[in-house]
Write an enzyme that holds these catalytic residues in place. Structure first.
Site, PDB file in Angstrom:
ATOM      1  N   SER A 142      -5.419  -4.952   6.737  1.00  0.00           N
ATOM      2  CA  SER A 142      -4.090  -4.349   6.562  1.00  0.00           C
ATOM      3  C   SER A 142      -3.435  -4.183   7.929  1.00  0.00           C
ATOM      4  O   SER A 142      -4.119  -4.095   8.956  1.00  0.00           O
ATOM      5  CB  SER A 142      -4.249  -2.974   5.900  1.00  0.00           C
ATOM      6  OG  SER A 142      -3.119  -2.165   6.141  1.00  0.00           O
ATOM      7  N   TYR A 165      -8.356   4.969   5.587  1.00  0.00           N
ATOM      8  CA  TYR A 165      -7.851   3.599   5.482  1.00  0.00           C
ATOM      9  C   TYR A 165      -7.766   2.941   6.857  1.00  0.00           C
ATOM     10  O   TYR A 165      -8.194   1.796   7.041  1.00  0.00           O
ATOM     11  CB  TYR A 165      -6.474   3.614   4.807  1.00  0.00           C
ATOM     12  CG  TYR A 165      -6.037   2.267   4.276  1.00  0.00           C
ATOM     13  CD1 TYR A 165      -6.700   1.674   3.204  1.00  0.00           C
ATOM     14  CD2 TYR A 165      -4.956   1.587   4.830  1.00  0.00           C
ATOM     15  CE1 TYR A 165      -6.305   0.450   2.706  1.00  0.00           C
ATOM     16  CE2 TYR A 165      -4.552   0.357   4.331  1.00  0.00           C
ATOM     17  CZ  TYR A 165      -5.232  -0.208   3.271  1.00  0.00           C
ATOM     18  OH  TYR A 165      -4.840  -1.430   2.773  1.00  0.00           O
TER      19      TYR A 165
HETATM   20  N1  LIG Z   1      -1.519  -2.843  -2.068  1.00  0.00           N
HETATM   21  C1  LIG Z   1      -1.122  -2.879  -0.801  1.00  0.00           C
HETATM   22  O1  LIG Z   1       0.008  -2.524  -0.430  1.00  0.00           O
HETATM   23  C2  LIG Z   1      -2.051  -3.405   0.269  1.00  0.00           C
HETATM   24  C3  LIG Z   1      -1.591  -3.516   1.589  1.00  0.00           C
HETATM   25  C4  LIG Z   1      -2.449  -3.958   2.575  1.00  0.00           C
HETATM   26  C5  LIG Z   1      -3.747  -4.305   2.242  1.00  0.00           C
HETATM   27  N2  LIG Z   1      -4.189  -4.188   0.957  1.00  0.00           N
HETATM   28  C6  LIG Z   1      -5.577  -4.537   0.678  1.00  0.00           C
HETATM   29  O2  LIG Z   1      -5.661  -5.500  -0.355  1.00  0.00           O
HETATM   30  C7  LIG Z   1      -6.902  -5.359  -1.051  1.00  0.00           C
HETATM   31  C8  LIG Z   1      -6.635  -5.256  -2.547  1.00  0.00           C
HETATM   32  O3  LIG Z   1      -5.779  -4.136  -2.778  1.00  0.00           O
HETATM   33  P1  LIG Z   1      -4.968  -3.959  -4.147  1.00  0.00           P
HETATM   34  O4  LIG Z   1      -3.709  -3.247  -3.801  1.00  0.00           O
HETATM   35  O5  LIG Z   1      -4.934  -5.255  -4.873  1.00  0.00           O
HETATM   36  O6  LIG Z   1      -5.930  -2.925  -4.895  1.00  0.00           O
HETATM   37  P2  LIG Z   1      -6.083  -2.667  -6.476  1.00  0.00           P
HETATM   38  O7  LIG Z   1      -6.561  -1.268  -6.609  1.00  0.00           O
HETATM   39  O8  LIG Z   1      -4.872  -3.102  -7.221  1.00  0.00           O
HETATM   40  O9  LIG Z   1      -7.257  -3.669  -6.885  1.00  0.00           O
HETATM   41  C9  LIG Z   1      -8.561  -3.500  -6.410  1.00  0.00           C
HETATM   42  C10 LIG Z   1      -9.546  -4.076  -7.419  1.00  0.00           C
HETATM   43  O10 LIG Z   1     -10.866  -3.806  -6.908  1.00  0.00           O
HETATM   44  C11 LIG Z   1     -11.692  -3.500  -8.024  1.00  0.00           C
HETATM   45  N3  LIG Z   1     -12.843  -2.714  -7.542  1.00  0.00           N
HETATM   46  C12 LIG Z   1     -12.846  -1.406  -7.178  1.00  0.00           C
HETATM   47  N4  LIG Z   1     -14.088  -1.038  -6.827  1.00  0.00           N
HETATM   48  C13 LIG Z   1     -14.883  -2.139  -6.961  1.00  0.00           C
HETATM   49  C14 LIG Z   1     -16.259  -2.374  -6.738  1.00  0.00           C
HETATM   50  N5  LIG Z   1     -17.075  -1.397  -6.315  1.00  0.00           N
HETATM   51  N6  LIG Z   1     -16.737  -3.629  -6.946  1.00  0.00           N
HETATM   52  C15 LIG Z   1     -15.907  -4.618  -7.390  1.00  0.00           C
HETATM   53  N7  LIG Z   1     -14.593  -4.446  -7.625  1.00  0.00           N
HETATM   54  C16 LIG Z   1     -14.091  -3.212  -7.418  1.00  0.00           C
HETATM   55  C17 LIG Z   1     -10.797  -2.702  -8.974  1.00  0.00           C
HETATM   56  O11 LIG Z   1     -11.309  -2.727 -10.308  1.00  0.00           O
HETATM   57  C18 LIG Z   1      -9.465  -3.420  -8.814  1.00  0.00           C
HETATM   58  O12 LIG Z   1      -9.285  -4.413  -9.802  1.00  0.00           O
HETATM   59  C19 LIG Z   1      -7.579  -4.096  -0.450  1.00  0.00           C
HETATM   60  O13 LIG Z   1      -8.454  -4.500   0.564  1.00  0.00           O
HETATM   61  C20 LIG Z   1      -6.402  -3.371   0.149  1.00  0.00           C
HETATM   62  O14 LIG Z   1      -6.784  -2.494   1.180  1.00  0.00           O
HETATM   63  C21 LIG Z   1      -3.378  -3.745  -0.043  1.00  0.00           C
END
Ligand SMILES: NC(=O)c1ccc[n+]([C@@H]2O[C@H](COP(=O)([O-])OP(=O)(O)OC[C@H]3O[C@@H](n4cnc5c(N)ncnc54)[C@H](O)[C@@H]3O)[C@@H](O)[C@H]2O)c1
Length: 253
Positions: A142, A165
């Site tokens: 991120s 985070y």
């Molecule tokens: N959403 C944002 O704005 C954003 C910004 C920067 C980085 N990110 C990064 O992108 C990545 C995905 O984020 P997102 O927003 O899609 O999150 P999200 O919560 O929408 O999806 C995460 C998924 O991970 C799964 N999960 C949770 N625990 C788990 C486990 N122990 N084993 C296997 N699966 C598991 C959940 O069921 C979910 O489907 C993360 O690393 C997040 O930090 C997101």
């Protein structure tokens, strides 16, 4: 097509970002392994993708036996794994509090689940990659692993940028470099993507003040990130290793 028959594992595949990554893999002729804890959500996405190249494996990235079983099952079915995309987002129920409200145990648990889970998954897969003779790991980090929080963007909202985070995502960037170098000469690449915030129902005031730091769009959609993923998964980036690609519409400038 860029991913012709490459076997690609995405953890957290049914999430906001992961589900778009799944579409990109299928659109580019890859074989998709959805390694997801929430198997119901993963199966819904599988239905939607309508492809016989989609395979769902219930996986918990913080359980060694679960990740080892995943690798074993994929190997037995496909006899190869081309890439791992670490995109899960495990957190406990107290995640996301303001700095002084974060309890020590919650800090440790959240860092352990997220950064620890990415480490564990990468460790198990890289063992396989060593035996196989090649591999490719992409860590989803991120902008807040790269720069200090822009706390001003959160003013007038209930939201904050959680201290866990920043710790997790900056640590992940160094884990990326560490592993890339550790596997020198082994044809195992390890890179990261640091994306900006994804628009997902945040308050209007937040979206607007976020946009003031950007160059064109502001908050992004998952589709804005998937081209970079495709590049790192494909042979176009064969000699890109140990890098962090920032996709943030200039937010970190
Ligand atoms: N959403 C944002 O704005 C954003 C910004 C920067 C980085 N990110 C990064 O992108 C990545 C995905 O984020 P997102 O927003 O899609 O999150 P999200 O919560 O929408 O999806 C995460 C998924 O991970 C799964 N999960 C949770 N625990 C788990 C486990 N122990 N084993 C296997 N699966 C598991 C959940 O069921 C979910 O489907 C993360 O690393 C997040 O930090 C997101």
């Amino acid at each position: 097509m860029y991913l012709n028959k490459k076997v690609i594992v995405i953890t957290g595949a049914a999430g906001l970002l992961g589900s778009e990554f799944c579409r990109e893999v299928i659109d580019n002729e890859g074989v998709l392994i959805m390694a997801e804890y929430d198997v119901e959500k993963a199966n819904e996405l599988k239905e939607e993708l309508k492809s016989d190249r989609v395979h769902v494996y219930q996986t918990n990235i913080i359980s060694k036996s679960s990740v080892e079983n995943l690798v074993k099952n994929i190997h037995e079915k496909f006899n190869r794994i081309d890439a791992l995309v670490n995109c899960a987002y495990p957190r406990n129920k107290n995640y996301g509090r303001h700095f002084f409200d974060v309890e020590y145990n919650d800090f440790c648990e959240n860092v352990g689940m997220n950064l620890g889970g990415y480490f564990l998954t990468s460790q198990v897969f890289s063992k396989y990659f060593l035996e196989q003779g090649y591999g490719n790991i992409i860590n989803i980090s991120s902008i807040y692993g790269v720069i200090a929080p822009r706390f001003e963007v959160y003013e007038d909202t209930e939201m904050t940028m959680p201290v866990e985070y920043s710790t997790i995502k900056s640590g992940l960037l160094h884990l990326t470099k560490y592993m890339a170098k550790y596997f020198r000469g082994k044809d195992i690449r390890v890179n990261a993507i640091s994306l900006g915030g994804l628009e997902d129902g945040q308050p209007k005031a937040f979206i607007e003040s976020y946009r003031e730091f950007c160059l064109n769009k502001g908050m992004l959609s998952p589709k804005d990130i998937s081209g970079t993923l495709l590049y790192l998964l494909s042979d176009l980036s064969k000699y890109v290793n140990g890098q962090n690609i920032i996709v943030d519409d200039g937010f970190t400038l």
